[in-house]
Write an enzyme that holds these catalytic residues in place. Structure first.
Site, PDB file in Angstrom:
ATOM      1  N   THR A 256      81.502  53.901  10.151  1.00 19.32           N
ATOM      2  CA  THR A 256      80.819  55.143  10.517  1.00 19.32           C
ATOM      3  C   THR A 256      79.312  54.973  10.320  1.00 19.32           C
ATOM      4  O   THR A 256      78.867  54.477   9.289  1.00 19.32           O
ATOM      5  CB  THR A 256      81.341  56.309   9.659  1.00 19.32           C
ATOM      6  OG1 THR A 256      82.735  56.433   9.919  1.00 19.32           O
ATOM      7  CG2 THR A 256      80.635  57.613  10.001  1.00 19.32           C
TER       8      THR A 256
ATOM      9  N   HIS B 143      63.236  50.413   5.276  1.00 19.33           N
ATOM     10  CA  HIS B 143      62.467  50.730   4.056  1.00 19.33           C
ATOM     11  C   HIS B 143      61.147  49.975   3.952  1.00 19.33           C
ATOM     12  O   HIS B 143      60.372  50.217   3.035  1.00 19.33           O
ATOM     13  CB  HIS B 143      63.329  50.524   2.800  1.00 19.33           C
ATOM     14  CG  HIS B 143      63.545  49.108   2.402  1.00 19.33           C
ATOM     15  ND1 HIS B 143      62.890  48.537   1.343  1.00 19.33           N
ATOM     16  CD2 HIS B 143      64.346  48.150   2.918  1.00 19.33           C
ATOM     17  CE1 HIS B 143      63.298  47.275   1.213  1.00 19.33           C
ATOM     18  NE2 HIS B 143      64.168  47.022   2.163  1.00 19.33           N
TER      19      HIS B 143
ATOM     20  N   GLN C  84      58.859  42.384   8.115  1.00 19.37           N
ATOM     21  CA  GLN C  84      57.523  42.741   7.612  1.00 19.37           C
ATOM     22  C   GLN C  84      56.601  43.229   8.723  1.00 19.37           C
ATOM     23  O   GLN C  84      55.516  43.740   8.451  1.00 19.37           O
ATOM     24  CB  GLN C  84      56.873  41.532   6.922  1.00 19.37           C
ATOM     25  CG  GLN C  84      57.587  41.062   5.660  1.00 19.37           C
ATOM     26  CD  GLN C  84      57.450  42.041   4.518  1.00 19.37           C
ATOM     27  OE1 GLN C  84      56.486  42.807   4.426  1.00 19.37           O
ATOM     28  NE2 GLN C  84      58.424  42.050   3.612  1.00 19.37           N
TER      29      GLN C  84
ATOM     30  N   CYS D 227      59.903  32.719 -12.840  1.00 18.30           N
ATOM     31  CA  CYS D 227      60.398  33.775 -13.721  1.00 18.30           C
ATOM     32  C   CYS D 227      60.649  35.074 -12.967  1.00 18.30           C
ATOM     33  O   CYS D 227      61.432  35.892 -13.399  1.00 18.30           O
ATOM     34  CB  CYS D 227      59.430  34.016 -14.860  1.00 18.30           C
ATOM     35  SG  CYS D 227      59.652  32.814 -16.149  1.00 18.30           S
TER      36      CYS D 227
ATOM     37  N   ASN E 285      56.931  37.329   4.436  1.00 15.67           N
ATOM     38  CA  ASN E 285      57.030  38.381   3.433  1.00 15.67           C
ATOM     39  C   ASN E 285      56.232  38.089   2.176  1.00 15.67           C
ATOM     40  O   ASN E 285      55.895  39.001   1.437  1.00 15.67           O
ATOM     41  CB  ASN E 285      58.496  38.643   3.075  1.00 15.67           C
ATOM     42  CG  ASN E 285      59.236  37.383   2.734  1.00 15.67           C
ATOM     43  OD1 ASN E 285      59.213  36.398   3.490  1.00 15.67           O
ATOM     44  ND2 ASN E 285      59.885  37.359   1.596  1.00 15.67           N
TER      45      ASN E 285
ATOM     46  N   GLY F 288      67.635  44.410   7.032  1.00 16.06           N
ATOM     47  CA  GLY F 288      67.120  43.133   7.519  1.00 16.06           C
ATOM     48  C   GLY F 288      68.064  41.971   7.301  1.00 16.06           C
ATOM     49  O   GLY F 288      68.270  41.148   8.199  1.00 16.06           O
ATOM     50  N   SER F 289      68.664  41.902   6.128  1.00 13.14           N
ATOM     51  CA  SER F 289      69.527  40.751   5.832  1.00 13.14           C
ATOM     52  C   SER F 289      70.730  40.725   6.759  1.00 13.14           C
ATOM     53  O   SER F 289      71.089  39.677   7.315  1.00 13.14           O
ATOM     54  CB  SER F 289      69.990  40.783   4.378  1.00 13.14           C
ATOM     55  OG  SER F 289      68.884  40.578   3.526  1.00 13.14           O
TER      56      SER F 289
ATOM     57  N   SER G 106      64.005  46.341   9.178  1.00  7.42           N
ATOM     58  CA  SER G 106      64.545  47.061   8.032  1.00  7.42           C
ATOM     59  C   SER G 106      63.715  48.324   7.797  1.00  7.42           C
ATOM     60  O   SER G 106      62.488  48.258   7.689  1.00  7.42           O
ATOM     61  CB  SER G 106      64.470  46.140   6.810  1.00  7.42           C
ATOM     62  OG  SER G 106      64.857  46.845   5.669  1.00  7.42           O
TER      63      SER G 106
END
Lengths: 395, 128
Positions: free
Chosen positions: A237, A201, A179, A324, A151, A70-71, A199
């Site tokens: 490749t 995954h 997403q 965090c 997302n 995706g990125s 993407s």
């Protein structure tokens, strides 16, 4: 009970994807650029994967290029549009403040190079309006980039309406659909999408592989120079095993999309209802115009990371937009953009269900979150001040 | 490697000295909700000795563990010794913190110093 409830972060690979991958890792390991038959079989597998992926989003297979995910797809789409725009003297780009960092950081870089970027307003419902896109388009606009589904808070954007506006005004429309693909109906033709990022995954394929759709006539700028793979638009490749696994995963997701959406939306409603009964909590984003799997809440008086760690102890894997957990000093830019103050945004929880989620799991999540939130509030000085009337409740 | 050491997780899961001392001799509060960490320390002091310490914390795992450890390190100790408590000592006692979490230990140190300042301002005579 072990519940993986972070499917927006990544998903487990499907059996079909693993089988497809194994075949091209173990047996059919040829290089698609080689002319002997082992190479040509790999070439055929790539072509087939391209066709099957294109069919899932109603695209011309020639318009799909395979990337690392995706990125990369977001980067290439935006940089290509900017390049085309610059040549035509158009240096204005429209986006939303709730985009993924792959989009936002690419745009920041372009801003430094002189591009003018408009960040559309987004309401407390987490949705960008097509009318605001129409109002922001200028004669020098070269690109509108608005994500398909968010997302973090899962809100689904009016992509078809934005697509229609952009088509009418002859402006390129890119959507980060990382997403959405495999989870929502995506039709690049009907929705008038010029470029789309996906993407593998996120829909039960492997990590490190994705694709970029770019409508015919859009000249992409390669980000990686080298060989002539992907019609010279993406050298290197091809990740044959990953690409074949992606195609297998997407076909399977697309085939069960409707059924899964219906089931997940029911569970989502149950989860939202259950978590809403926690005092001083609030759902983030529109309750219905969101991914069937996504629930995102803020709980006042607590901090997200400690909530996640304690849920992990109870076997629940989830995510948060607290500083965090983001690795920065600020909480989620998405929560801030929809108007949540910092203090509340730190106490957010994202649950993204998998297709195998059950009612029993949802009940367990509700009881666990309720228990952990109450426990953490029990020694939170923020909560104490709120209850003592020393500060005012926001939620 | 896990995000946190076992010591941190132990103090996070089973925080020591959680709560409030209603008749505390010194109370200190540091941090702010905007940054996502607030620590409040309550101290009971008798004859220059910290006889009891309790805390309330709004924050991440390491903030809770740092508060817990810091209270453990000063309980039963003379005030003079508590004043010398450094964030480094808290980090060491926790078997380390990730680099981006060190500020949690700094907050714990500051919260205790803050509570001791409060104690001195209420009991200026004890400063000598």
């Amino acid at each position: 009970m072990n519940i993986y409830a972070d499917n927006a972060a990544t998903t487990a690979m499907s059996a079909a994807a693993i089988d497809a991958m194994n075949l091209y890792l173990r047996d059919e390991f040829g290089n698609p650029s080689s002319l002997y038959s082992a190479g040509q079989r790999a070439r055929e597998a790539l072509d087939s994967a391209r066709e099957r992926i294109a069919a899932c989003i109603n695209a011309d297979p020639r318009c799909i290029i395979f990337t690392s995910g995706g990125s990369e797809s977001d980067n290439q789409a935006i940089i290509s549009a900017a390049e085309l725009g610059k040549r035509a003297g158009k240096t204005h780009i429209i986006t939303s403040p709730i985009e993924h960092h792959a989009v936002l950081h690419t745009l920041k870089k372009l801003q430094k190079q002189g591009f003018d970027v408009t960040y559309l307003p987004v309401g407390t419902d987490g949705i960008v309006s097509a009318a605001s896109v129409a109002a922001a388009i200028r004669p020098d606009t070269c690109l509108v980039t608005v994500m398909f589904a968010n997302n973090e808070i899962g809100t689904v954007q009016p992509v078809a309406e934005i697509g229609a506006v952009c088509a009418e005004r002859k402006v390129l429309f890119h959507t980060d659909a990382v997403q959405a693909v495999g989870h929502l109906p995506v039709d690049v033709t009907a929705q008038k999408i010029s470029m789309l990022s996906a993407s593998a995954h996120k829909f039960h394929g492997p990590k490190g592989v994705g694709f970029l759709y770019a409508a015919r006539g859009i000249k992409l700028t390669p980000l990686i120079e080298g060989g002539a793979q992907e019609r010279g638009l993406r050298a290197g490749t091809e990740n044959v095993a990953g690409i074949c696994a992606m195609a297998a995963a997407l076909e399977e997701s697309a085939a069960s999309l409707e059924e899964n959406s219906r089931k997940l939306a029911c569970l989502r409603r149950k989860l939202i209802k259950g978590l809403s009964s926690i005092p001083h909590s609030a759902l983030n984003g529109d309750a219905e115009k969101r991914l069937p799997s996504n629930v995102n809440f803020c709980f006042e008086g607590i901090e997200g990371e400690s909530l996640l760690l304690l849920l992990d102890d109870k076997g629940i894997s989830a995510s948060s937009g607290s500083a965090c957990t983001s690795g920065s000093l600020d909480p989620s830019h998405v929560l801030l953009a929809i108007g949540r103050p910092h203090a509340v945004a730190h106490g957010s929880l994202r649950i993204s269900l998998g297709e195998d989620a059950t009612e029993e799991q949802v009940e367990y999540i509700i009881s666990s979150v309720t228990e952990v939130v109450a426990y953490l509030r029990g020694f939170s000085p923020v909560w104490r001040d709120l209850c003592a009337g020393k500060s005012e409740f926001i939620l | 490697m896990a995000l946190y050491s076992e010591k941190v997780m132990d103090h996070f899961r089973n925080p020591r000295n959680v709560g409030v001392i209603e008749d505390a001799d010194g109370v200190g509060e540091v941090g702010n909700a905007k940054c996502g960490d607030i620590m409040k320390m309550y101290l009971k002091i008798q004859d220059g000795i910290i006889t009891d310490a309790k805390f309330e914390t709004f924050g991440c795992g390491s903030a809770i563990a740092s508060s817990s450890m810091a209270t453990e390190l000063i309980k039963g100790k003379p005030v003079s010794q508590a004043l010398e408590l450094t964030n480094k000592a808290v980090v060491e006692a926790l078997d380390g913190l990730p680099a981006h979490k060190i500020h949690c230990s700094v907050l714990a140190e500051e919260a205790i110093k803050n509570a001791l300042d409060d104690y001195y301002s209420r009991h200026p005579e004890s400063k000598n």
